[in-house]
Design a protein around this motif. Structure first.
Motif, mmCIF file in Angstrom:
data_model
loop_
_atom_site.group_PDB
_atom_site.id
_atom_site.type_symbol
_atom_site.label_atom_id
_atom_site.label_comp_id
_atom_site.label_asym_id
_atom_site.label_seq_id
_atom_site.Cartn_x
_atom_site.Cartn_y
_atom_site.Cartn_z
ATOM 1 N N GLU A 304 17.123 32.509 11.502
ATOM 2 C CA GLU A 304 17.063 33.704 10.647
ATOM 3 C C GLU A 304 17.350 35.052 10.833
ATOM 4 O O GLU A 304 16.957 35.105 12.328
ATOM 5 N N ALA A 305 17.570 35.805 9.932
ATOM 6 C CA ALA A 305 18.369 36.978 10.146
ATOM 7 C C ALA A 305 16.903 38.000 10.381
ATOM 8 O O ALA A 305 17.235 39.471 10.886
ATOM 9 N N CYS A 306 16.089 37.532 10.438
ATOM 10 C CA CYS A 306 15.189 38.459 10.136
ATOM 11 C C CYS A 306 13.684 37.683 10.711
ATOM 12 O O CYS A 306 13.647 36.263 10.586
ATOM 13 N N HIS A 308 10.165 37.023 9.383
ATOM 14 C CA HIS A 308 9.545 37.497 7.622
ATOM 15 C C HIS A 308 8.364 37.339 8.136
ATOM 16 O O HIS A 308 8.331 36.374 9.093
ATOM 17 N N CYS A 355 20.967 31.638 7.886
ATOM 18 C CA CYS A 355 19.369 31.814 6.191
ATOM 19 C C CYS A 355 20.960 32.536 5.766
ATOM 20 O O CYS A 355 21.906 32.879 5.916
ATOM 21 N N GLY A 356 19.965 32.890 4.115
ATOM 22 C CA GLY A 356 20.827 33.316 3.409
ATOM 23 C C GLY A 356 21.645 34.788 4.072
ATOM 24 O O GLY A 356 22.277 35.675 3.206
ATOM 25 N N GLY A 357 20.683 35.083 4.995
ATOM 26 C CA GLY A 357 21.755 36.521 5.614
ATOM 27 C C GLY A 357 21.811 38.177 4.136
ATOM 28 O O GLY A 357 22.486 38.268 4.490
ATOM 29 N N CYS A 358 20.357 38.198 3.760
ATOM 30 C CA CYS A 358 20.387 39.257 2.859
ATOM 31 C C CYS A 358 19.955 40.482 4.026
ATOM 32 O O CYS A 358 20.740 41.161 2.833
ATOM 33 N N MET A 359 19.779 40.434 5.016
ATOM 34 C CA MET A 359 19.571 41.807 5.478
ATOM 35 C C MET A 359 20.850 41.811 6.092
ATOM 36 O O MET A 359 20.134 43.409 7.359
HETATM 37 S S1 SF4 Z 1 17.436 35.126 3.564
HETATM 38 FE FE1 SF4 Z 1 16.832 37.597 4.145
HETATM 39 S S2 SF4 Z 1 15.190 37.866 4.218
HETATM 40 FE FE2 SF4 Z 1 15.348 35.534 4.100
HETATM 41 S S3 SF4 Z 1 15.369 35.320 6.785
HETATM 42 FE FE3 SF4 Z 1 17.381 35.711 5.895
HETATM 43 S S4 SF4 Z 1 17.867 37.724 5.908
HETATM 44 FE FE4 SF4 Z 1 15.627 37.458 6.137
#
Ligand code: SF4
Length: 411
Positions: A304-306, A308, A355-359
């Protein structure tokens, strides 16, 4: 208040160079005010300082002022580590040097930029201290590198320096074709239906960034979208006088969307669309084929790129592991990592799922794929893995023939 462009879509410009060559002063000169801590004591900047701005006519950008990485002290070690992380998301580099000083350190940075295909502009700062400018310039011209002179402490030079930096950035931007998110999948005047579940994971009072970006992308291309919850699918079709050109849903309801979508309607998910917008979609698709070959006890790394705050029904920690284990027919060994930096030592995993990597910026996502390639571990993403778990990935990849081919070839 004017809405700002999301950070992940801004051009990320790293400012690199030895400690105390004037990187922070240069950032202040560009910004027109004090942003970074500036001190005559070498190595005052320890962490990277970020400054987002609308740099017209270049567009929305983020400048990242890095700490100098030529410091051998213990604290310097930390600075070096922090600065190296910045390479991952840098799309253009300003290499600041003291005018007249260009040595092995600078050459090493240029080598790293070349290796990572990061375009770089050398900024010779403190030009007033340079005695034999003509000779130095002539000598340097032969190196075939792009450079400018500047004096970041001299506000009267601001326009001249900033305009040269803008010229450099404009040329980089000019070389890149603006990428559409999904509008290229629809004909002129086309219509898309977006299925957006409003569940516990949906933020209160708004929809998430990838969905907002998809709506805007269609509006920019003069195409249309309607947003519905999964409860109204597919009944909405009977209320439309035209057939939608594309239906896009949140990955978690992909099986429901596909099972009830007439065969002649193209379907996909937001996550799959963004895997191609930020990274190499066919590579994610090829890796997703491995989901079909999982066996109990296989090791999976979820990235997961952040960080949360996970909720009780978290996708990466609860739902996806449950679907993967159902597919594998038994318990898997799953580790979840979170954070912007891709973890080291991933060789023990059979499959990595991002993950989707939206960040993440496009550069960061491609760097992740490159790292996985280097250690020969397949890396897919949530949307592809969920589609494969549900057995509907081929249908979801139909709008993307190259990715579909890659998936089928690896099945
Ligand atoms: S998809 Fe976006 S909000 Fe969800 S873990 Fe990845 S970077 Fe964070």
């Amino acid at each position: 208040m004017k809405e700002k462009a999301p950070k992940s879509l801004r051009l990320h410009i790293g400012i690199f160079g030895r400690a105390n060559v004037g990187k922070s002063s240069l950032l202040n000169l560009i910004a027109g005010h004090e942003t970074a801590l500036v001190s005559p004591v070498p190595g005052t900047t320890t962490d990277a300082v970020e400054k987002t701005m609308e740099l017209l006519p270049v567009g929305p950008v983020v400048f990242i002022d890095t700490a100098g990485i030529d410091d051998k002290s213990e604290l310097g070690h930390l600075r070096v580590k922090n600065t190296r992380k910045i390479f991952e998301r840098t799309e253009a580099a300003l290499l600041v040097c003291e005018a007249g000083i260009f040595g092995g350190y600078e050459r090493e940075l240029l080598r790293e930029f070349d290796e990572r295909k990061i375009p770089a502009l050398i900024v010779f700062n403190k030009e007033d201290l340079l005695e034999n400018r003509k000779e130095f310039e002539k000598d340097f011209l032969q190196k075939g590198r792009e450079f400018i002179f500047s004096n970041a402490r001299d506000a009267s030079k601001r326009d001249e320096t900033v305009n040269k930096i803008k010229d450099f950035l404009m040329r980089i931007q000019g070389g890149k074709k603006e990428k559409s998110i999904l509008s290229h999948l629809l004909p002129a005047g086309g219509l898309a239906v977006f299925i957006i579940p409003i569940d516990k994971e949906a933020p209160k009072g708004r929809i998430i960034l990838p969905q907002v970006m998809a709506i805007r992308d269609l509006l920019d291309a003069d195409k249309s979208s309607i947003c519905i919850t999964e409860k109204n699918w597919p009944e909405i079709l009977s209320k439309l006088s035209v057939k939608p050109d594309l239906v896009v849903c949140d990955s978690q309801v992909a099986d429901l969307m596909v099972s009830r979508a007439p065969k002649d309607i193209k379907c996909t998910t937001f996550s799959i669309i963004f895997s191609g917008f930020k990274g190499e979609m066919a590579e994610f698709a090829a890796a997703a084929a491995l989901v079909n070959k999982l066996k109990p006890s296989d090791k999976i790394g979820i990235l997961e790129a952040c960080s949360h705050h996970p909720i009780e029904d978290d996708i990466g920690r609860v739902k996806l592991p449950k679907w993967l284990e159902k597919k594998a027919g038994g318990k898997l060994e799953i580790d979840v990592f979170s954070g912007r930096k891709m973890p080291e030592e991933l060789e023990k995993y059979k499959l990595l799922i991002n993950c989707g990597g939206c960040m993440l910026t496009g550069a960061e996502m491609k760097n992740r794929q490159e790292k996985a390639r280097k250690i020969s571990i397949p890396l897919t993403n949530y949307g592809m893995a969920i589609g494969a778990c549900f057995g509907v990935l081929e249908r979801l990849l139909e709008p993307f023939p190259e990715a579909l081919k890659a998936y089928r070839e690896n099945l």
